[in-house]
Design a protein around this motif. Structure first.
Motif, PDB file in Angstrom:
ATOM      1  N   ASP A 238       0.851  -1.188   0.000  1.00 59.17           N
ATOM      2  CA  ASP A 238       0.000   0.000   0.000  1.00 59.17           C
ATOM      3  C   ASP A 238       0.891   1.245   0.000  1.00 59.17           C
ATOM      4  O   ASP A 238       1.476   1.602   1.027  1.00 59.17           O
ATOM      5  CB  ASP A 238      -0.914  -0.024   1.231  1.00 59.17           C
ATOM      6  CG  ASP A 238      -1.932   1.115   1.240  1.00 59.17           C
ATOM      7  OD1 ASP A 238      -1.632   2.187   0.663  1.00 59.17           O
ATOM      8  OD2 ASP A 238      -3.010   0.944   1.834  1.00 59.17           O
ATOM      9  N   ILE A 239       0.982   1.872  -1.149  1.00 60.26           N
ATOM     10  CA  ILE A 239       1.899   3.014  -1.300  1.00 60.26           C
ATOM     11  C   ILE A 239       1.566   4.126  -0.318  1.00 60.26           C
ATOM     12  O   ILE A 239       2.441   4.669   0.369  1.00 60.26           O
ATOM     13  CB  ILE A 239       1.863   3.549  -2.745  1.00 60.26           C
ATOM     14  CG1 ILE A 239       2.252   2.454  -3.749  1.00 60.26           C
ATOM     15  CG2 ILE A 239       2.798   4.761  -2.885  1.00 60.26           C
ATOM     16  CD1 ILE A 239       3.647   1.945  -3.592  1.00 60.26           C
ATOM     17  N   ASP A 240       0.282   4.490  -0.237  1.00 58.90           N
ATOM     18  CA  ASP A 240      -0.108   5.601   0.634  1.00 58.90           C
ATOM     19  C   ASP A 240       0.221   5.308   2.097  1.00 58.90           C
ATOM     20  O   ASP A 240       0.661   6.199   2.841  1.00 58.90           O
ATOM     21  CB  ASP A 240      -1.609   5.887   0.485  1.00 58.90           C
ATOM     22  CG  ASP A 240      -1.946   6.511  -0.862  1.00 58.90           C
ATOM     23  OD1 ASP A 240      -1.033   7.080  -1.487  1.00 58.90           O
ATOM     24  OD2 ASP A 240      -3.113   6.420  -1.280  1.00 58.90           O
ATOM     25  N   SER A 269       8.565  -1.948  -6.041  1.00 58.42           N
ATOM     26  CA  SER A 269       7.359  -1.491  -6.734  1.00 58.42           C
ATOM     27  C   SER A 269       7.465  -1.644  -8.246  1.00 58.42           C
ATOM     28  O   SER A 269       8.561  -1.647  -8.815  1.00 58.42           O
ATOM     29  CB  SER A 269       7.067  -0.024  -6.393  1.00 58.42           C
ATOM     30  OG  SER A 269       6.807   0.140  -5.018  1.00 58.42           O
ATOM     31  N   ASP A 272       4.924   1.892 -12.598  1.00 55.51           N
ATOM     32  CA  ASP A 272       3.937   2.961 -12.456  1.00 55.51           C
ATOM     33  C   ASP A 272       3.884   3.495 -11.022  1.00 55.51           C
ATOM     34  O   ASP A 272       3.653   4.683 -10.794  1.00 55.51           O
ATOM     35  CB  ASP A 272       2.557   2.484 -12.900  1.00 55.51           C
ATOM     36  CG  ASP A 272       2.106   1.231 -12.152  1.00 55.51           C
ATOM     37  OD1 ASP A 272       2.954   0.567 -11.546  1.00 55.51           O
ATOM     38  OD2 ASP A 272       0.900   0.931 -12.192  1.00 55.51           O
ATOM     39  N   ALA A 273       4.122   2.628 -10.034  1.00 53.02           N
ATOM     40  CA  ALA A 273       4.121   3.069  -8.641  1.00 53.02           C
ATOM     41  C   ALA A 273       5.424   3.756  -8.261  1.00 53.02           C
ATOM     42  O   ALA A 273       5.457   4.580  -7.339  1.00 53.02           O
ATOM     43  CB  ALA A 273       3.877   1.880  -7.710  1.00 53.02           C
ATOM     44  N   ARG A 274       6.487   3.427  -8.968  1.00 51.95           N
ATOM     45  CA  ARG A 274       7.784   4.000  -8.629  1.00 51.95           C
ATOM     46  C   ARG A 274       7.807   5.514  -8.754  1.00 51.95           C
ATOM     47  O   ARG A 274       8.516   6.195  -8.018  1.00 51.95           O
ATOM     48  CB  ARG A 274       8.874   3.402  -9.537  1.00 51.95           C
ATOM     49  CG  ARG A 274       9.363   2.029  -9.103  1.00 51.95           C
ATOM     50  CD  ARG A 274      10.553   1.611  -9.926  1.00 51.95           C
ATOM     51  NE  ARG A 274      11.285   0.515  -9.301  1.00 51.95           N
ATOM     52  CZ  ARG A 274      12.527   0.184  -9.613  1.00 51.95           C
ATOM     53  NH1 ARG A 274      13.179   0.881 -10.559  1.00 51.95           N
ATOM     54  NH2 ARG A 274      13.133  -0.806  -9.000  1.00 51.95           N
TER      55      ARG A 274
END
Length: 307
Positions: A238-240, A269, A272-274
């Motif tokens: 979960d990035i956030d 990651s 796209d998340a990076r």
């Protein structure tokens, strides 16, 4: 101050025992004088600060160079201490340079302000607070000190030019607006003020630094560190959730932990998340300072992950 008894005030929350029996530094103040109402305290000199607190209440300001709220609060504390004319002294502790003290006080977030009475810690407040609240808390501290016989004072000499008005640095109006908004907890207004200052002068480094600091404050406002850590541990992808813990770590002085978390997240990651992780990491780099060794070290690892 939540507990009226200094000896019990922070039982289980603070452990200063490792610092009590250290050898003293000859450069440290054996007692406060007119020239040392405000002084720096270190891991090596703190035993003398504890001893001094048996005579006069000592306020301990835990701060860091990168901490925006610290820069707002510290001058307020110094002003109030000076006006108390020797009834209180102020020991300033740079948490980055004095990790044992930071650990001893368990400074999870800064600015953190604690008093020492007769060698015992008494919690005062955490975070930037208005000047009137500082005055009210210090009044309570002096009452508590009187109850426990810590009623000494230190001599205060007036400088030869005391009648001359002190020159005060001029704060740009938009910067002052931002300071006032931060003190009121209105981070949106503070952000707008700094953004306007930067639009008028893109080279305004103080506004750029202030903008980064107030954005961090806005992101961590109301967040609970333990809850955030639990959520991040339960959802490693979960990035956030990971970004919030990193923000809380930076706000609390755990800069290396924040950088390592985000670098590990970046490495694990998808592409796209990076982008979001890297952008956030670069913002935190700028907030801490490009010359900081922790930033230099982490930039090196980020470059190796990119290439």
């Amino acid at each position: 101050m939540s507990d009226p008894t200094p000896a019990a005030a922070m039982r289980g929350a603070v452990d200063l025992s490792a610092l009590r029996d250290r050898g003293t530094d000859p450069a440290a103040p054996a007692a406060a004088t007119a020239t040392s109402l405000v002084f720096d305290a270190t891991d090596d000199t703190f035993a003398q600060v504890l001893e001094l607190s048996r005579t006069v209440p000592v306020v301990v300001d835990l701060w860091a160079e990168w901490c925006g709220p610290c820069k707002q609060l510290s001058p307020v504390i110094e002003k109030v201490v000076t006006e108390l004319a020797g009834r209180v002294v102020l020991a300033k502790v740079d948490v980055d340079a004095n990790p044992q003290l930071a650990q001893g006080f368990r400074a999870q977030s800064i600015p953190m302000v604690v008093a020492l009475l007769a060698g015992q810690p008494v919690p005062l407040f955490t975070g930037a607070v208005p000047e009137q609240q500082v005055r009210d808390v210090f009044d309570q501290l002096l009452q508590l000190a009187a109850q426990h016989g810590v009623t000494g004072t230190v001599p205060v000499e007036q400088p030869a030019d005391a009648d001359e008005p002190e020159a005060r640095p001029v704060v740009p109006p938009l910067h002052q607006e931002a300071f006032d908004a931060i003190e009121a907890g209105d981070y949106a207004r503070a952000t707008a003020a700094y953004e306007k200052a930067l639009s008028e002068d893109p080279r305004d480094e103080d506004a750029a630094a202030g903008l980064g600091q107030v954005r961090l404050l806005a992101r961590v406002a109301g967040a609970d560190l333990q809850t955030a850590r639990a959520a991040a541990a339960a959802a490693p992808g979960d990035i956030d959730a990971q970004l919030l813990v990193a923000d809380l770590d930076v706000a609390g002085g755990h800069v290396d932990d924040a950088f390592e978390r985000l670098l590990d997240l970046f490495a694990a990651s998808a592409d796209d998340a990076r982008v979001a992780v890297r952008t956030h990491l670069l913002e935190l780099f700028s907030l801490v300072g490009d010359a900081d060794p922790r930033v230099i070290r982490s930039r090196g690892r980020l470059a190796s992950l990119l290439f």
